[in-house]
Design an enzyme around this catalytic site. Structure first.
Site, PDB file in Angstrom:
ATOM      1  N   ASN A 160      -5.738  12.355   0.252  1.00  0.00           N
ATOM      2  CA  ASN A 160      -4.867  11.524   1.092  1.00  0.00           C
ATOM      3  C   ASN A 160      -5.762  10.800   2.095  1.00  0.00           C
ATOM      4  O   ASN A 160      -6.982  10.969   2.097  1.00  0.00           O
ATOM      5  CB  ASN A 160      -3.816  12.395   1.798  1.00  0.00           C
ATOM      6  CG  ASN A 160      -2.743  11.549   2.472  1.00  0.00           C
ATOM      7  OD1 ASN A 160      -2.159  10.657   1.832  1.00  0.00           O
ATOM      8  ND2 ASN A 160      -2.484  11.783   3.744  1.00  0.00           N
ATOM      9  N   LYS A 161      -5.145  10.003   2.926  1.00  0.00           N
ATOM     10  CA  LYS A 161      -5.895   9.177   3.890  1.00  0.00           C
ATOM     11  C   LYS A 161      -6.967   9.988   4.618  1.00  0.00           C
ATOM     12  O   LYS A 161      -6.724  11.129   5.015  1.00  0.00           O
ATOM     13  CB  LYS A 161      -4.894   8.577   4.883  1.00  0.00           C
ATOM     14  CG  LYS A 161      -5.467   7.694   5.953  1.00  0.00           C
ATOM     15  CD  LYS A 161      -6.337   6.574   5.423  1.00  0.00           C
ATOM     16  CE  LYS A 161      -5.601   5.681   4.445  1.00  0.00           C
ATOM     17  NZ  LYS A 161      -6.519   4.826   3.665  1.00  0.00           N
ATOM     18  N   GLN A 179      -2.754   2.565   9.981  1.00  0.00           N
ATOM     19  CA  GLN A 179      -1.446   2.680   9.317  1.00  0.00           C
ATOM     20  C   GLN A 179      -0.493   3.565  10.122  1.00  0.00           C
ATOM     21  O   GLN A 179       0.718   3.419  10.036  1.00  0.00           O
ATOM     22  CB  GLN A 179      -1.600   3.256   7.905  1.00  0.00           C
ATOM     23  CG  GLN A 179      -2.247   2.324   6.900  1.00  0.00           C
ATOM     24  CD  GLN A 179      -3.730   2.517   6.813  1.00  0.00           C
ATOM     25  OE1 GLN A 179      -4.393   2.874   7.800  1.00  0.00           O
ATOM     26  NE2 GLN A 179      -4.305   2.285   5.644  1.00  0.00           N
ATOM     27  N   ARG A 230       0.855  -1.199   0.000  1.00  0.00           N
ATOM     28  CA  ARG A 230       0.000   0.000   0.000  1.00  0.00           C
ATOM     29  C   ARG A 230       0.884   1.240   0.000  1.00  0.00           C
ATOM     30  O   ARG A 230       2.095   1.144   0.101  1.00  0.00           O
ATOM     31  CB  ARG A 230      -0.913  -0.009   1.234  1.00  0.00           C
ATOM     32  CG  ARG A 230      -0.120  -0.314   2.493  1.00  0.00           C
ATOM     33  CD  ARG A 230      -0.614   0.354   3.715  1.00  0.00           C
ATOM     34  NE  ARG A 230      -0.534   1.795   3.643  1.00  0.00           N
ATOM     35  CZ  ARG A 230       0.591   2.513   3.799  1.00  0.00           C
ATOM     36  NH1 ARG A 230       1.760   1.929   4.001  1.00  0.00           N
ATOM     37  NH2 ARG A 230       0.577   3.823   3.735  1.00  0.00           N
ATOM     38  N   GLY A 231       0.228   2.414  -0.090  1.00  0.00           N
ATOM     39  CA  GLY A 231       0.974   3.663  -0.167  1.00  0.00           C
ATOM     40  C   GLY A 231       1.205   3.971  -1.637  1.00  0.00           C
ATOM     41  O   GLY A 231       1.603   3.082  -2.411  1.00  0.00           O
ATOM     42  N   ALA A 232       0.939   5.220  -2.022  1.00  0.00           N
ATOM     43  CA  ALA A 232       0.904   5.544  -3.451  1.00  0.00           C
ATOM     44  C   ALA A 232       2.168   5.147  -4.232  1.00  0.00           C
ATOM     45  O   ALA A 232       2.065   4.431  -5.240  1.00  0.00           O
ATOM     46  CB  ALA A 232       0.574   7.030  -3.620  1.00  0.00           C
ATOM     47  N   ASP A 252      -2.190  10.798  -2.147  1.00  0.00           N
ATOM     48  CA  ASP A 252      -2.517   9.728  -3.092  1.00  0.00           C
ATOM     49  C   ASP A 252      -2.740  10.263  -4.496  1.00  0.00           C
ATOM     50  O   ASP A 252      -2.462   9.580  -5.480  1.00  0.00           O
ATOM     51  CB  ASP A 252      -3.740   8.952  -2.623  1.00  0.00           C
ATOM     52  CG  ASP A 252      -3.310   7.905  -1.618  1.00  0.00           C
ATOM     53  OD1 ASP A 252      -3.135   8.251  -0.441  1.00  0.00           O
ATOM     54  OD2 ASP A 252      -3.065   6.762  -2.046  1.00  0.00           O
ATOM     55  N   ARG A 269      -7.648  -0.589  -6.710  1.00  0.00           N
ATOM     56  CA  ARG A 269      -7.851   0.590  -5.842  1.00  0.00           C
ATOM     57  C   ARG A 269      -7.889   1.832  -6.745  1.00  0.00           C
ATOM     58  O   ARG A 269      -6.998   2.012  -7.569  1.00  0.00           O
ATOM     59  CB  ARG A 269      -6.728   0.723  -4.806  1.00  0.00           C
ATOM     60  CG  ARG A 269      -6.636  -0.460  -3.838  1.00  0.00           C
ATOM     61  CD  ARG A 269      -5.706  -0.144  -2.674  1.00  0.00           C
ATOM     62  NE  ARG A 269      -6.326   0.776  -1.734  1.00  0.00           N
ATOM     63  CZ  ARG A 269      -5.668   1.397  -0.759  1.00  0.00           C
ATOM     64  NH1 ARG A 269      -4.356   1.204  -0.621  1.00  0.00           N
ATOM     65  NH2 ARG A 269      -6.283   2.216   0.071  1.00  0.00           N
TER      66      ARG A 269
HETATM   67  O1  MRU Z   1      -4.865   3.251   2.186  1.00  0.00           O
HETATM   68  P1  MRU Z   1      -3.384   3.483   2.149  1.00  0.00           P
HETATM   69  O2  MRU Z   1      -2.690   2.972   3.349  1.00  0.00           O
HETATM   70  O3  MRU Z   1      -2.764   3.003   0.867  1.00  0.00           O
HETATM   71  O4  MRU Z   1      -3.255   5.070   2.168  1.00  0.00           O
HETATM   72  C1  MRU Z   1      -1.992   5.631   1.993  1.00  0.00           C
HETATM   73  C2  MRU Z   1      -1.926   7.079   2.218  1.00  0.00           C
HETATM   74  O5  MRU Z   1      -2.929   7.740   2.411  1.00  0.00           O
HETATM   75  C3  MRU Z   1      -0.577   7.710   2.113  1.00  0.00           C
HETATM   76  O6  MRU Z   1      -0.518   8.876   2.871  1.00  0.00           O
HETATM   77  C4  MRU Z   1      -0.285   8.067   0.637  1.00  0.00           C
HETATM   78  O7  MRU Z   1      -0.440   6.957  -0.190  1.00  0.00           O
HETATM   79  C5  MRU Z   1       1.072   8.615   0.463  1.00  0.00           C
HETATM   80  S1  MRU Z   1       2.322   7.406   0.630  1.00  0.00           S
HETATM   81  C6  MRU Z   1       3.829   8.150   0.390  1.00  0.00           C
END
Ligand code: MRU
Length: 352
Positions: free
Chosen positions: A247-248, A196, A46-48, A237, A89
């Site tokens: 973002n989250k 997270q 996970r994470g962009a 994201d 996603r």
């Molecule tokens: O649902 P996730 O855990 O994939 O969400 C991730 C985030 O919101 C991060 O802040 C974002 O992807 C940036 S990662 C460098």
């Protein structure tokens, strides 16, 4: 601590299973596209930026055994794999960017043999990984200039090593500031529903020797009111052409709170997270996830009555006017964002 979140190893995608953290640091090896899809869906990876790498490697998994008789048949197989991955996603721009990079390499080399095309796609996916290592460090170099000795920084979700290849964006800025000898304290919002912040960010920050304190998400306002936070840094994201940032879920509330308390609110993200085709945040697709993530604690314990309605959007959008600066691998972007994003990233984005 030297760990790599995702890489290509022994003809498989090797990555950390992030659902096992913080209890266990466990790696998974995957060589089937549907296993990768599941892993993305379940947030094992996970994470962009990490999703960008996973997507490109996924395209390779999707085409590596294809026996196409010509380029058209090959690109049809590639597009099928890419569409499948794209359905995992919807929000992180990097995932689609990873797919597009793989496709572009194929298009540019349509006259090459099937074997060469396959090799080139794998090479491109590995290039994305190598670039991310560099870009995160560049971004951190720009971002750390905004950080002062003894700053206390609030962050949300995980935009660190585990969300990238091995350094991070928002947390990369903190790592760099520490490497420069600055004393930094971090408050990590636990980030309900999947935690997270407490499971992942606190884990990697602690391993890197950063003074980190976990708080529940609803404690942020009070900390700000007490003057305990100097800066907020979050990842992204997807960033629209006008700077609106997905973002989250919970990031927007931190931005509103920061404005009220006069605290700088920064977004940290590489160029690959920007989407020039999306003019403003209202056009960013927001993922809605399984209700069990909210009604149960990590799928283990029910914390809401059976059958109750649940709303579980995974991301929110912070309007650009609440963002003090966007820290990228090409420099720090200030308002007015539409113009300055174009000026700073225009060339990079056009080359894509
Ligand atoms: O649902 P996730 O855990 O994939 O969400 C991730 C985030 O919101 C991060 O802040 C974002 O992807 C940036 S990662 C460098």
């Amino acid at each position: 601590m030297k760990i790599t979140t995702i890489e290509w190893k022994n003809n498989k995608i090797k990555f950390i299973d992030q659902t096992k953290l913080p209890q266990k640091l466990e790696y998974i090896y995957i060589d089937k596209l549907n296993d990768l899809w599941q892993a993305i869906k379940m947030l094992k990876v996970r994470g962009a930026p990490a999703l960008g790498a996973a997507a490109a490697l996924g395209v390779y998994l999707g085409i590596k055994d294809v026996k196409a008789k010509d380029f058209n048949a090959f690109i049809r197989a590639l597009d099928k794999a890419a569409r499948y991955i794209a359905g995992s996603r919807p929000t992180a721009r990097n995932l689609f960017w990873g797919l597009e990079r793989a496709r572009r390499v194929a298009q540019k080399n349509k006259d090459k043999s099937l074997l060469t095309l396959k090799k080139l796609i794998l090479k491109e996916a590995r290039k994305i990984i190598a670039e991310d290592r560099l870009n995160c460090r560049r971004l951190a170099g720009y971002g750390s200039k905004l950080i002062r000795d003894k700053d206390t920084i609030l962050t949300i979700c995980n935009a660190g090593i585990l969300a990238t290849i091995d350094y991070g964006t928002a947390l990369g800025v903190i790592y760099r500031a520490k490497e420069e000898g600055k004393g930094i304290k971090v408050f990590a919002c636990e980030t309900r529903p999947l935690l997270q912040g407490s499971r992942l960010s606190a884990w990697e920050l602690k391993k890197r020797g950063i003074d980190v304190t976990v708080i529940c998400d609803n404690m942020a306002a009070s900390l700000m009111q007490q003057g305990k936070i100097n800066k907020v840094i979050a990842g992204a994201d997807r960033i629209a052409a006008n700077g609106d940032t997905a973002n989250k879920i919970g990031t927007y509330s931190l931005a509103v709170l920061s404005k009220y308390h006069n605290i700088p609110f920064y977004i940290a993200a590489p160029a690959s997270t920007f989407d020039f085709n999306v003019q403003s945040g209202k056009d960013i697709p927001i993922e809605e996830r399984n209700s069990r993530e909210v009604s149960e604690l990590l799928f283990r314990k029910r914390v809401a009555p059976a059958g109750v309605k649940v709303f579980n959007p995974a991301f929110d959008v912070t309007p650009h006017n609440l963002i003090s600066a966007i820290i990228t691998d090409k420099g720090v972007i200030l308002q007015p964002y539409r113009e300055n994003i174009k000026r700073t990233l225009g060339q990079v984005l056009r080359k894509r």
